[in-house]
Design a protein around this motif. Structure first.
Motif, PDB file in Angstrom:
ATOM      1  N   ARG A   6       0.838  -1.212   0.000  1.00 49.02           N
ATOM      2  CA  ARG A   6       0.000   0.000   0.000  1.00 49.02           C
ATOM      3  C   ARG A   6       0.868   1.256   0.000  1.00 49.02           C
ATOM      4  O   ARG A   6       0.514   2.258  -0.616  1.00 49.02           O
ATOM      5  CB  ARG A   6      -0.936  -0.002   1.203  1.00 49.02           C
ATOM      6  N   HIS A  72      -3.110   8.994  -3.091  1.00 49.32           N
ATOM      7  CA  HIS A  72      -4.557   9.008  -3.270  1.00 49.32           C
ATOM      8  C   HIS A  72      -5.086   7.626  -3.621  1.00 49.32           C
ATOM      9  O   HIS A  72      -6.086   7.511  -4.307  1.00 49.32           O
ATOM     10  CB  HIS A  72      -4.947  10.018  -4.352  1.00 49.32           C
ATOM     11  N   VAL A  73      -4.409   6.581  -3.170  1.00 50.27           N
ATOM     12  CA  VAL A  73      -4.809   5.216  -3.485  1.00 50.27           C
ATOM     13  C   VAL A  73      -5.370   4.578  -2.230  1.00 50.27           C
ATOM     14  O   VAL A  73      -4.637   4.391  -1.269  1.00 50.27           O
ATOM     15  CB  VAL A  73      -3.612   4.394  -3.994  1.00 50.27           C
ATOM     16  N   PRO A  74      -6.643   4.243  -2.144  1.00 52.24           N
ATOM     17  CA  PRO A  74      -7.681   4.512  -3.129  1.00 52.24           C
ATOM     18  C   PRO A  74      -8.265   5.916  -2.985  1.00 52.24           C
ATOM     19  O   PRO A  74      -8.555   6.580  -3.967  1.00 52.24           O
ATOM     20  CB  PRO A  74      -8.738   3.455  -2.828  1.00 52.24           C
ATOM     21  N   ASP A  75      -8.498   6.400  -1.752  1.00 59.63           N
ATOM     22  CA  ASP A  75      -9.142   7.700  -1.574  1.00 59.63           C
ATOM     23  C   ASP A  75      -8.213   8.752  -0.992  1.00 59.63           C
ATOM     24  O   ASP A  75      -8.418   9.925  -1.140  1.00 59.63           O
ATOM     25  CB  ASP A  75     -10.361   7.568  -0.646  1.00 59.63           C
ATOM     26  N   GLY A  76      -7.263   8.375  -0.289  1.00 56.73           N
ATOM     27  CA  GLY A  76      -6.328   9.240   0.403  1.00 56.73           C
ATOM     28  C   GLY A  76      -5.681   8.404   1.482  1.00 56.73           C
ATOM     29  O   GLY A  76      -6.366   7.765   2.284  1.00 56.73           O
ATOM     30  N   GLY A 120      -6.277   7.263   6.127  1.00 54.35           N
ATOM     31  CA  GLY A 120      -6.966   6.359   5.195  1.00 54.35           C
ATOM     32  C   GLY A 120      -7.367   5.055   5.854  1.00 54.35           C
ATOM     33  O   GLY A 120      -7.078   4.798   7.018  1.00 54.35           O
ATOM     34  N   LYS A 121      -8.029   4.254   5.066  1.00 54.09           N
ATOM     35  CA  LYS A 121      -8.533   2.956   5.558  1.00 54.09           C
ATOM     36  C   LYS A 121      -7.640   1.833   5.134  1.00 54.09           C
ATOM     37  O   LYS A 121      -6.964   1.848   4.194  1.00 54.09           O
ATOM     38  CB  LYS A 121      -9.940   2.717   5.025  1.00 54.09           C
TER      39      LYS A 121
END
Length: 121
Positions: A6, A72-76, A120-121
């Motif tokens: 990630r 920004h992978v996936p959202d931030g 992020g998650k």
């Protein structure tokens, strides 16, 4: 310490990366770009040093380091890397960096001891 996939994905996108050392006057912060960071092996990140004079002084005094990077992978997503580093001149790491960045007076060689996802998650 293995650098997680990630984090590698986040580094594939442009963004700024902040690098912090500790000196006699407190924390010292410099920055670079995600695209300047190169992962080598399981636990090493290389990037060019143009100036970084105070950073180099702090590292010679044994300062631990932290680096914040994001993407920004996936959202931030954001990560804090903690470890030890040195500026190297005339080594294989320096020559590797100079192939991409001929202006680099040294290579920052960051040995990552831990990676913590902080956004992020």
């Amino acid at each position: 310490m293995m650098i997680p996939d990630r984090l590698k994905a986040a580094l594939a996108e442009e963004g700024s990366a902040a690098f912090v050392t500790q000196g006699p006057d407190g924390p010292h912060l410099v920055a670079t770009w995600n695209s300047y960071l190169e992962i080598v092996g399981d636990d090493t990140v290389l990037f060019p040093a143009g100036g970084y004079r105070r950073t180099e002084e702090n590292l010679r005094r044994g300062s631990p380091v932290q680096m914040i990077v994001g993407g920004h992978v996936p959202d931030g997503i954001g990560f804090r890397l903690t470890g030890r580093a040195a500026l190297e001149v005339g080594t294989a790491s320096h020559e590797r960096i100079r192939k991409r960045f001929p202006w680099a007076r040294a290579a920052v060689v960051l040995r990552v001891g831990s990676v913590e996802q902080v956004l992020g998650k």
